[in-house]
Design a protein around this motif. Structure first.
Motif, PDB file in Angstrom:
ATOM      1  N   PHE A  90       0.803  -1.095   0.151  1.00 26.14           N
ATOM      2  CA  PHE A  90       0.078  -0.014   0.035  1.00 26.14           C
ATOM      3  C   PHE A  90       0.806   1.318  -0.164  1.00 26.14           C
ATOM      4  CE2 PHE A  90       0.524  -1.322   4.470  1.00 26.14           C
ATOM      5  CZ  PHE A  90       0.787  -0.203   4.932  1.00 26.14           C
ATOM      6  N   GLY A  91       0.436   2.341  -0.590  1.00 28.98           N
ATOM      7  CA  GLY A  91       1.079   3.458  -0.502  1.00 28.98           C
ATOM      8  C   GLY A  91       0.223   4.754  -0.769  1.00 28.98           C
ATOM      9  N   LEU A  92       0.734   5.986  -0.918  1.00 33.05           N
ATOM     10  CA  LEU A  92       0.019   7.319  -1.226  1.00 33.05           C
ATOM     11  C   LEU A  92       0.355   7.668  -2.493  1.00 33.05           C
ATOM     12  CD1 LEU A  92       0.327   8.931   2.317  1.00 33.05           C
ATOM     13  CD2 LEU A  92      -1.735   8.041   1.239  1.00 33.05           C
ATOM     14  N   GLU A  93      -0.755   8.172  -3.298  1.00 25.56           N
ATOM     15  CA  GLU A  93      -0.436   8.796  -4.580  1.00 25.56           C
ATOM     16  C   GLU A  93      -0.903  10.182  -4.416  1.00 25.56           C
ATOM     17  OE1 GLU A  93      -1.686   8.259  -9.011  1.00 25.56           O
ATOM     18  OE2 GLU A  93      -0.083   6.470  -7.979  1.00 25.56           O
ATOM     19  N   GLY A  94      -0.366  11.372  -4.307  1.00 23.49           N
ATOM     20  CA  GLY A  94      -0.917  12.629  -3.996  1.00 23.49           C
ATOM     21  C   GLY A  94      -1.486  12.291  -2.528  1.00 23.49           C
ATOM     22  N   GLU A  95      -3.057  12.633  -2.351  1.00 23.04           N
ATOM     23  CA  GLU A  95      -3.884  12.661  -1.322  1.00 23.04           C
ATOM     24  C   GLU A  95      -4.477  11.091  -1.240  1.00 23.04           C
ATOM     25  OE1 GLU A  95      -4.541  15.021   1.281  1.00 23.04           O
ATOM     26  OE2 GLU A  95      -3.039  16.290   0.357  1.00 23.04           O
ATOM     27  N   ASP A  96      -4.289  10.260  -2.209  1.00 23.36           N
ATOM     28  CA  ASP A  96      -5.092   9.127  -2.147  1.00 23.36           C
ATOM     29  C   ASP A  96      -4.459   7.903  -1.768  1.00 23.36           C
ATOM     30  OD1 ASP A  96      -7.068  10.435  -3.327  1.00 23.36           O
ATOM     31  OD2 ASP A  96      -6.117   9.952  -5.434  1.00 23.36           O
ATOM     32  N   LEU A  97      -5.029   6.891  -0.812  1.00 19.51           N
ATOM     33  CA  LEU A  97      -4.256   5.694  -0.413  1.00 19.51           C
ATOM     34  C   LEU A  97      -4.537   4.606  -1.582  1.00 19.51           C
ATOM     35  CD1 LEU A  97      -2.974   3.914   1.666  1.00 19.51           C
ATOM     36  CD2 LEU A  97      -5.317   3.740   2.742  1.00 19.51           C
ATOM     37  N   TRP A  98      -3.905   3.794  -2.008  1.00 22.41           N
ATOM     38  CA  TRP A  98      -3.793   2.785  -2.779  1.00 22.41           C
ATOM     39  C   TRP A  98      -3.338   1.436  -2.175  1.00 22.41           C
ATOM     40  CZ3 TRP A  98       0.515   0.274  -3.783  1.00 22.41           C
ATOM     41  CH2 TRP A  98       1.606   0.767  -3.721  1.00 22.41           C
TER      42      TRP A  98
END
Length: 62
Positions: free
Chosen positions: A8-16
């Protein structure tokens, strides 16, 4: 659940989240009860309130 089950990680403000070809799979349960079986190797954006099932364990995104 293995130690490499989920990424898992962050792309901008989004968690994926991304299933790492686990034996048990990963399921994202969105608010309202919609469940999505995650395809291994593919990133899925998850919002607050989502429950993520990883094998027989889970966590809630808050």
């Amino acid at each position: 659940m293995s130690k490499t089950h989920l990424e898992f990680g962050l792309e901008g403000e989004d968690l994926w989240i991304c299933d790492r070809y686990s034996g048990n799979g990963t399921v994202a349960r969105m608010l309202g009860g919609i469940a999505r079986q995650c395809e291994a190797g593919r990133r899925y954006r998850v919002e607050r309130g989502t429950r993520v099932d990883i094998g027989d364990q889970w966590f809630d995104v808050s």
